[in-house]
Design a protein around this motif. Structure first.
Motif, PDB file in Angstrom:
ATOM      1  N   UNK A   9       0.838  -1.212   0.000  1.00 27.76           N
ATOM      2  CA  UNK A   9       0.000   0.000   0.000  1.00 27.76           C
ATOM      3  C   UNK A   9       0.867   1.254   0.000  1.00 27.76           C
ATOM      4  N   UNK A  10       0.626   2.138  -0.932  1.00 24.67           N
ATOM      5  CA  UNK A  10       1.355   3.407  -0.980  1.00 24.67           C
ATOM      6  C   UNK A  10       2.717   3.313  -1.640  1.00 24.67           C
ATOM      7  N   UNK A  11       3.067   2.130  -2.161  1.00 22.53           N
ATOM      8  CA  UNK A  11       4.384   1.978  -2.774  1.00 22.53           C
ATOM      9  C   UNK A  11       4.365   2.414  -4.229  1.00 22.53           C
ATOM     10  N   UNK A  12       5.530   2.824  -4.732  1.00 18.17           N
ATOM     11  CA  UNK A  12       5.685   3.137  -6.149  1.00 18.17           C
ATOM     12  C   UNK A  12       6.150   1.889  -6.882  1.00 18.17           C
ATOM     13  N   UNK A  13       5.790   1.790  -8.153  1.00 18.17           N
ATOM     14  CA  UNK A  13       6.183   0.631  -8.961  1.00 18.17           C
ATOM     15  C   UNK A  13       7.201   1.085 -10.001  1.00 18.17           C
ATOM     16  N   UNK A  14       8.303   0.320 -10.120  1.00 16.24           N
ATOM     17  CA  UNK A  14       9.300   0.575 -11.161  1.00 16.24           C
ATOM     18  C   UNK A  14       9.067  -0.456 -12.257  1.00 16.24           C
ATOM     19  N   UNK A  15       8.866   0.004 -13.476  1.00 21.06           N
ATOM     20  CA  UNK A  15       8.469  -0.886 -14.576  1.00 21.06           C
ATOM     21  C   UNK A  15       9.441  -2.056 -14.714  1.00 21.06           C
ATOM     22  N   UNK A  16       8.898  -3.264 -14.923  1.00 15.34           N
ATOM     23  CA  UNK A  16       9.774  -4.436 -15.040  1.00 15.34           C
ATOM     24  C   UNK A  16      10.712  -4.335 -16.240  1.00 15.34           C
ATOM     25  N   UNK A  17      11.936  -4.841 -16.040  1.00 12.65           N
ATOM     26  CA  UNK A  17      12.875  -4.995 -17.158  1.00 12.65           C
ATOM     27  C   UNK A  17      12.791  -6.434 -17.627  1.00 12.65           C
ATOM     28  N   UNK A  18      12.774  -7.377 -16.640  1.00 15.90           N
ATOM     29  CA  UNK A  18      12.479  -8.783 -16.937  1.00 15.90           C
ATOM     30  C   UNK A  18      10.994  -8.974 -16.699  1.00 15.90           C
ATOM     31  N   UNK A  19      10.649  -9.856 -15.750  1.00 19.15           N
ATOM     32  CA  UNK A  19       9.232  -9.983 -15.405  1.00 19.15           C
ATOM     33  C   UNK A  19       8.905  -9.260 -14.104  1.00 19.15           C
TER      34      UNK A  19
ATOM     35  N   UNK B  53       8.596  -6.383 -11.412  1.00 15.97           N
ATOM     36  CA  UNK B  53       8.667  -4.936 -11.211  1.00 15.97           C
ATOM     37  C   UNK B  53       9.499  -4.632  -9.970  1.00 15.97           C
ATOM     38  N   UNK B  54      10.110  -3.462  -9.934  1.00 17.14           N
ATOM     39  CA  UNK B  54      10.768  -3.004  -8.721  1.00 17.14           C
ATOM     40  C   UNK B  54       9.772  -2.200  -7.905  1.00 17.14           C
ATOM     41  N   UNK B  55      10.132  -1.900  -6.650  1.00 17.67           N
ATOM     42  CA  UNK B  55       9.214  -1.177  -5.773  1.00 17.67           C
ATOM     43  C   UNK B  55       9.956  -0.090  -5.012  1.00 17.67           C
ATOM     44  N   UNK B  56       9.223   0.992  -4.714  1.00 16.12           N
ATOM     45  CA  UNK B  56       9.736   1.988  -3.775  1.00 16.12           C
ATOM     46  C   UNK B  56       8.729   2.028  -2.646  1.00 16.12           C
ATOM     47  N   UNK B  57       9.128   1.481  -1.486  1.00 15.92           N
ATOM     48  CA  UNK B  57       8.175   1.304  -0.389  1.00 15.92           C
ATOM     49  C   UNK B  57       8.485   2.313   0.727  1.00 15.92           C
ATOM     50  N   UNK B  58       7.600   3.280   0.946  1.00 18.59           N
ATOM     51  CA  UNK B  58       7.853   4.298   1.980  1.00 18.59           C
ATOM     52  C   UNK B  58       7.774   3.713   3.384  1.00 18.59           C
ATOM     53  N   UNK B  59       8.311   4.457   4.338  1.00 19.12           N
ATOM     54  CA  UNK B  59       8.217   4.064   5.750  1.00 19.12           C
ATOM     55  C   UNK B  59       6.744   4.085   6.162  1.00 19.12           C
ATOM     56  N   UNK B  60       6.418   3.417   7.267  1.00 21.04           N
ATOM     57  CA  UNK B  60       5.032   3.456   7.738  1.00 21.04           C
ATOM     58  C   UNK B  60       4.638   4.895   8.077  1.00 21.04           C
TER      59      UNK B  60
END
Ligand code: ATP
Ligand code: MG
Length: 424
Positions: A134-144, A146-153
């Motif tokens: 919840x509230x995380x950013x998604x980094x578009x997949x290069x392979x299958x 996706x990467x994530x940017x997950x903020x602190x609580x």
């Protein structure tokens, strides 16, 4: 102090050394270039508790950003996204659009490779990779994955966690997008330019340099200097912020002055680069005749693109017969003085030069071990000869260490000898 980051490299294969870590050092260097100091690189196996403990340690140590690599795949041992989501108190929810995107990638990959896939297993794997905290950013997949940017609580301050895939070919293209993500930009607000410069010496003992550093201690404020002895080369790596530029310039001048005779480079160039640059600049060609290193020198001379401009041939002449047939080393010379001798090293270099028709040639013959040594020709004894357009130098060295050490160091020594015939 400027922005700091911590890196967690996950994977039991990396922890156990089956796969060498190519992500931690790469990320650390990218962060430095971006002006971020790296506090730690922690390697953990595919164990949830260890990953959680590493995240906890880094968050408590006060870093501004945590980056993880690995464990984003579809299999059961790929747990990173789930653990990070739990750590940041942000439960994962299915992102339907992302699920479709991953399904499309998997379908294209499977069709391209002719795989027959179980639709149910594939759907489950895709769903797992499309769970976004919840509230995380998604980094578009290069392979299958996706990467994530997950903020602190929301209720606890702490660093965001950037979650990247393990395969270096996926992690590297994703990194610029991670660095540009708004939550990451905010977390790394205190970036400070961090320079790194490398000076290389050849033949100066570390103790001598240590004495120089002590003598100039007062002038070195703001410089983080580390020295490392490798294959007989002394590498001095200095990191500093913009305010210490003048201190660094003074330090570099001091080293260049006190160690003029052993100074290789102040611009980070390695012996390999110095030798091949000189060959290219002077339009000279080279051939190698290698016995105990059988090809290692030729390999290093062809590491850089464009090497056909300088290397004509690398002859791995391991047997006595090959030395005679391919290089013209007289059989009776070998019988008289032995294959590991100055005379044979010279004959190998001269033979390579005349048979191949190069401007420069190198002969290497030695006893790499662990067996085959005798009292007068011990393991580690290596004879070298380099011939150039103007001069010839023969040298012998007793190299300590394992077979691997002897072969590697002999290769480096041969490059230094080539440099000597080209520049002295
Ligand atoms: P996958 O979908 O391929 O499983 P993943 O994100 O789950 O990706 P891992 O399972 O951790 O990544 O690693 C997959 C492979 O990527 C490893 O077997 C290894 O070959 C390579 N790899 C992972 N981490 C590293 C690393 N730190 N250095 C070098 N190679 C790595
Ligand atoms: Mg995996």
């Amino acid at each position: 102090m400027g922005s700091r980051a911590g890196i967690v490299v996950t994977g039991t294969e990396v922890l156990t050394g089956r796969v060498g870590d190519r992500n931690g050092p790469w990320l650390a260097e990218q962060l430095r270039v971006a002006g971020v100091d790296v506090a730690n690189v922690i390697v953990v196996g595919d164990r949830p508790d260890d990953l959680r403990a590493a995240l906890d340690f880094l968050a408590r140590s006060g870093v501004d950003l945590i980056i993880t690599s690995g464990g984003l795949g579809p299999t059961a041992d790929d747990l990173t996204a789930e653990i990070v989501a739990g750590f940041q108190g942000r439960p994962g929810a299915l992102d339907a659009a992302l699920e479709q995107q991953i399904a499309g990638i998997v379908a294209r990959l499977s069709a391209g490779r002719g795989w027959r896939v179980d639709p149910e297993a594939t759907a489950a794997a895709t769903r797992k990779q499309a769970l976004v905290p919840a509230g995380a950013g998604v980094l578009a997949p290069v392979g299958t994955a996706p990467g994530l940017v997950v903020p602190a609580p929301d209720d606890r301050p702490g660093p965001p966690v950037v979650v990247l895939p393990g395969p270096p070919g996926e992690l590297r293209p994703m990194w610029p997008h991670a660095l540009a993500h708004p939550a990451v930009v905010v977390a790394l607000a205190d970036r400070e330019e961090l320079h790194q410069r490398t000076i290389r010496l050849w033949g100066t003992p570390e103790s001598e340099l240590a004495a120089t550093l002590r003598a100039h201690d007062a002038e070195l404020a703001g410089l983080e200097i580390t020295t490392c002895l490798r294959d007989g080369e002394l590498e001095i790596v200095t990191r500093f912020g913009p305010a210490a530029q003048a201190a660094y310039d003074g330090f570099e001048a001091t080293i260049a002055d006190e160690y003029a005779a052993t100074l290789l480079s102040t611009d980070g160039r390695t012996i390999d680069q110095l030798v091949t640059d000189t060959l290219r600049e002077r339009g000279l060609t080279i051939a190698t005749a290698e016995s105990c290193t059988s090809g290692l020198l030729a390999a290093r001379l062809t590491d850089r693109p464009g090497s056909s401009a300088w290397l004509l041939a690398g002859l791995a002449t391991y047997s006595n017969a090959a030395k005679t047939e391919l290089l013209g080393v007289p059989a009776d010379l070998i019988a008289r003085v032995g294959a590991v001798s100055e005379e044979v090293a010279i004959a190998m270099a001269e033979g390579a030069r005349s048979r191949v028709g190069s401007d420069v040639a190198v002969g290497i013959t030695g006893i790499a071990g662990p067996d085959g040594g005798t009292p007068d020709k011990p393991v580690g004894l290596v004879h070298f000869c380099a011939v150039g357009p103007d001069r010839r130098i023969a040298r012998k060295l007793r190299i300590p260490g394992s077979r691997d050490d002897v072969r590697k160091r002999a290769t480096t020594q041969a490059l230094h000898l080539v440099r000597a015939v080209l520049t002295d």
